[in-house]
Design a protein around this motif. Structure first.
Motif, PDB file in Angstrom:
ATOM      1  N   ILE A  66       0.687  -1.357   0.043  1.00  0.00           N
ATOM      2  CA  ILE A  66      -0.107  -0.074   0.000  1.00  0.00           C
ATOM      3  C   ILE A  66       0.868   1.142  -0.056  1.00  0.00           C
ATOM      4  O   ILE A  66       1.541   1.527   0.998  1.00  0.00           O
ATOM      5  CB  ILE A  66      -0.945  -0.003   1.278  1.00  0.00           C
ATOM      6  CG1 ILE A  66      -1.680  -1.470   1.451  1.00  0.00           C
ATOM      7  CG2 ILE A  66      -1.886   1.206   0.950  1.00  0.00           C
ATOM      8  CD1 ILE A  66      -2.389  -1.195   2.849  1.00  0.00           C
ATOM      9  N   ILE A 124      -8.709  -1.515  -2.274  1.00  0.00           N
ATOM     10  CA  ILE A 124      -7.612  -2.273  -3.049  1.00  0.00           C
ATOM     11  C   ILE A 124      -8.350  -3.152  -4.085  1.00  0.00           C
ATOM     12  O   ILE A 124      -9.485  -3.985  -3.791  1.00  0.00           O
ATOM     13  CB  ILE A 124      -6.948  -3.153  -2.196  1.00  0.00           C
ATOM     14  CG1 ILE A 124      -6.234  -2.327  -1.056  1.00  0.00           C
ATOM     15  CG2 ILE A 124      -5.561  -3.823  -3.054  1.00  0.00           C
ATOM     16  CD1 ILE A 124      -5.196  -1.043  -1.328  1.00  0.00           C
ATOM     17  N   GLU A 126      -9.098  -6.308  -6.423  1.00  0.00           N
ATOM     18  CA  GLU A 126      -9.045  -7.680  -6.072  1.00  0.00           C
ATOM     19  C   GLU A 126      -9.453  -8.225  -7.374  1.00  0.00           C
ATOM     20  O   GLU A 126     -10.557  -7.932  -7.886  1.00  0.00           O
ATOM     21  CB  GLU A 126      -9.854  -8.096  -4.867  1.00  0.00           C
ATOM     22  CG  GLU A 126      -9.568  -9.476  -4.473  1.00  0.00           C
ATOM     23  CD  GLU A 126      -9.629  -9.703  -2.893  1.00  0.00           C
ATOM     24  OE1 GLU A 126      -9.315 -10.968  -2.454  1.00  0.00           O
ATOM     25  OE2 GLU A 126     -10.533  -8.840  -2.593  1.00  0.00           O
TER      26      GLU A 126
END
Length: 206
Positions: A66, A124, A126
């Motif tokens: 990150i 995020i 995925e």
């Protein structure tokens, strides 16, 4: 006292992020077995299981770091585990996502100079489903290129210009399909840079 404890915890997590270091891998070795072993059920199970894990079939657990993209701003944890497409494909194809989704993770945001972190969430990407396809598509090609589906790449249609370009001591740009100067010079007052000549030329009086 809660905030100082949180700050202490986060600093400990940040320190933990840098503990793991890459070490040299142990050299791979090959051990030959008896011919009967290749025909055994145990070998077949291990073989097909290994093939399934390496092929592009489904998303696999992947560590994604990150990054805030802002100097002095970091997140804890600094990485998360998400499902991402990865694996082997035939020919020139690559393992790419067929379906995606955004997953939310709770993190602490730490800024340099601020003792107390801020709690929040990051989104995020995925992967849900995977497929074997070209990573370079026809839409990526410019006007001087044609798309080769078999090799998943854009090819220059003006390759006849490459040889004279290199003979002149210039550099051929395969991505842009054009001839470039090795370097651009800073022209003195009264001169301007001419890309086709790769040198400075004198400005003409108007």
């Amino acid at each position: 006292m809660a905030l100082p404890l949180i700050a202490l915890f986060i600093s400990g997590v940040a320190a933990f992020d840098h503990v793991c270091q890459n070490k040299p891998e142990v050299p791979m070795t090959f051990e030959t077995h008896q011919s009967s072993h290749c025909r055994s059920k145990e070998f077949a199970k291990d073989f097909h299981g290994g093939m399934e894990n390496t092929m592009c079939m489904y998303p696999k657990d992947t560590i994604v770091h990150i990054d805030s993209g802002v100097p002095g701003v970091k997140y804890s944890p600094s990485a998360v585990v998400v499902k991402r497409c990865a694996g082997m494909c035939h020919n020139q194809l690559s393992c790419v996502p067929k379906e995606k989704k955004m997953t939310v993770f709770s993190v602490y945001q730490r800024k340099d100079g601020e003792p107390v972190p801020t709690c929040g969430q990051v989104h995020i990407e995925e992967h849900v489903r995977c497929k074997c396809d070209c990573t370079v598509m026809e839409s990526h090609c410019n006007k001087k290129q044609e798309y080769d589906k078999q090799e998943c790449m854009c090819k220059c249609m003006n390759m006849d210009e490459r040889e004279p370009c290199e003979k002149d001591g210039k550099l051929w740009d395969q991505k842009e399909c054009k001839c470039n100067c090795k370097q651009e010079e800073d022209c003195t007052t009264g001169h301007y840079w001419v890309p086709s000549l790769c040198r400075c030329a004198k400005m003409m009086d108007s």
